[in-house]
Every structure is written in C-alpha cells, then in structure tokens.
Design a protein around this motif. Structure first.
Motif, mmCIF file in Angstrom:
data_model
loop_
_atom_site.group_PDB
_atom_site.id
_atom_site.type_symbol
_atom_site.label_atom_id
_atom_site.label_comp_id
_atom_site.label_asym_id
_atom_site.label_seq_id
_atom_site.Cartn_x
_atom_site.Cartn_y
_atom_site.Cartn_z
ATOM 1 N N THR A 86 -7.047 10.927 4.454
ATOM 2 C CA THR A 86 -6.181 11.050 3.278
ATOM 3 C C THR A 86 -6.806 11.973 2.238
ATOM 4 O OG1 THR A 86 -5.280 8.842 3.665
ATOM 5 C CG2 THR A 86 -4.997 9.762 1.461
ATOM 6 N N ILE A 87 -8.107 11.811 1.996
ATOM 7 C CA ILE A 87 -8.794 12.684 1.037
ATOM 8 C C ILE A 87 -8.768 14.134 1.518
ATOM 9 C CG2 ILE A 87 -11.052 13.229 0.026
ATOM 10 C CD1 ILE A 87 -11.552 10.166 -0.038
ATOM 11 N N GLU B 106 -5.367 15.507 0.839
ATOM 12 C CA GLU B 106 -5.183 15.796 -0.587
ATOM 13 C C GLU B 106 -5.865 17.106 -0.968
ATOM 14 O OE1 GLU B 106 -4.943 11.136 -2.106
ATOM 15 O OE2 GLU B 106 -6.781 12.290 -2.440
ATOM 16 N N SER C 11 0.856 -1.192 0.000
ATOM 17 C CA SER C 11 0.000 0.000 0.000
ATOM 18 C C SER C 11 0.893 1.242 0.000
ATOM 19 C CB SER C 11 -0.942 0.000 1.212
ATOM 20 O OG SER C 11 -0.200 0.075 2.401
ATOM 21 N N GLU D 56 2.259 10.279 -0.706
ATOM 22 C CA GLU D 56 1.906 10.765 -2.040
ATOM 23 C C GLU D 56 2.526 12.132 -2.265
ATOM 24 O OE1 GLU D 56 -2.582 8.888 -2.541
ATOM 25 O OE2 GLU D 56 -2.374 10.935 -1.796
ATOM 26 N N VAL E 44 -0.180 9.187 3.658
ATOM 27 C CA VAL E 44 -1.363 8.350 3.485
ATOM 28 C C VAL E 44 -1.537 7.553 4.775
ATOM 29 C CG1 VAL E 44 -2.420 6.496 2.143
ATOM 30 C CG2 VAL E 44 -0.995 8.203 1.003
ATOM 31 N N SER F 255 -7.028 6.035 7.614
ATOM 32 C CA SER F 255 -8.360 6.572 7.353
ATOM 33 C C SER F 255 -8.421 7.162 5.941
ATOM 34 C CB SER F 255 -8.695 7.651 8.378
ATOM 35 O OG SER F 255 -9.827 8.386 7.983
ATOM 36 N N GLU F 256 -9.296 6.633 5.115
ATOM 37 C CA GLU F 256 -9.446 7.148 3.754
ATOM 38 C C GLU F 256 -9.935 8.595 3.777
ATOM 39 O OE1 GLU F 256 -11.861 6.021 -0.300
ATOM 40 O OE2 GLU F 256 -11.376 4.405 1.097
ATOM 41 N N TYR F 257 -10.825 8.920 4.731
ATOM 42 C CA TYR F 257 -11.336 10.278 4.854
ATOM 43 C C TYR F 257 -10.196 11.254 5.153
ATOM 44 C CZ TYR F 257 -13.689 14.365 6.719
ATOM 45 O OH TYR F 257 -14.086 15.649 6.952
#
Length: 164
Positions: free
Chosen positions: A131-132, A135, A88, A92, A124, A127-129
C-alpha cells in the motif's frame, strides 16, 4: 493518393489560423522563455518530485539567466474511500493540487497565478508495504501529470508574451 490527401490536409490547416506552440525551435520565444524560468524550492517529498519534474521539462538542455521565478505550493492529500465490513479502508484517493505563481524577477510582479491538479485511485491491500509503495508510485505519477499541466500553461503564457 496518400500524398494528395496529406497535401489537402495541410492546405486546410494553413487556413485555420493555428500556429505551432514551439514555432522557431530552440531559438523561438517559447523555448527561450521556458529556459529562463527558475524553479524555487518546493517543500516536502512531493515538492522534491515536482521540482525535478518541472526542471526536466523547462530547461531541456538550455542554460539561460533566469528572467522569471516559479513558486509552487502543493496540497497533497490521501482520502479513504471504500470501507470493508471490518471497517478498514479498501480504496484511497491521492490528490495533488498545485498553486503556482510566475514572478518577473526584474519587476517583482506576479505575471501568472494559476492552479493545477490531478488525483489517482489506490487499492489498499493486506500488505502495508504494498500500500505504501502504491501511494508513493501514485505521488510520482501525479507529480509528472501536474508538472505537465503547469508547463503547458507556462508555454501558453510564453507564447502570448512572445507575440507582444
């Protein structure tokens, strides 16, 4: 003693040939030229952020009939850098590049054609939230940085144009 040092510093600077970029204040050639630049719409979320940042910096409270149109094309990319043992992405890099042209509306000629850009690192996390959100935050910061670069170049153009 401090007053004497300041006076000596001012005397030394006056001999170096440097002049203030925004000399003349609100009625100076740089400020009036900057206020006469219309920012063309820019595609996408990055374009919306960039367009707002440019308008905020260029039109600082002045209304003027547009003499120039600024056209900007953006290249916004996110690249994975670090890889964890489970394959993974751990880090980024978000890169925002802008190619911009200043067009004289009276003649239709391109009077300035240049590029600007910057990048930011993003961790990264699990938690996907998060990371978004990181970004998006990076995109907001990069839009401001690149807008500052564009405005600085436009100011140098306006200064040189005002000296003619």
């Amino acid at each position: 003693m401090k007053a004497i040092a300041a006076l000596l510093a001012l005397t030394a600077l006056s001999g170096c040939g440097l002049t203030p970029l925004y000399g003349g204040g609100a009625g100076g050639p740089v400020r009036t030229t900057m206020a006469a630049i219309d920012v063309a719409p820019i595609e996408g979320q990055a374009g919306w952020l960039m367009g707002n940042a440019l308008r905020d910096r260029l039109h600082v409270g002045q209304a003027s009939a547009p003499r120039y149109r600024l056209e900007v094309r953006l290249d916004d990319q996110i690249t994975g850098l670090g890889v964890r043992s489970d394959d993974s992405v751990a880090r980024e890099r978000r890169t925002l590049r802008a190619r911009y042209q200043l067009i004289d509306l009276a003649t239709g000629t391109v009077v300035l054609d240049a590029t600007a850009g910057s990048d930011a690192g993003i961790d990264v996390v699990g938690s996907e939230y998060a990371t978004i959100a990181a970004e998006r935050s990076a995109l907001e910061r990069l839009s401001g940085i690149v807008a500052d670069q564009i405005v600085a170049r436009l100011a140098r153009f306006a200064r040189a144009d005002g000296d003619r």
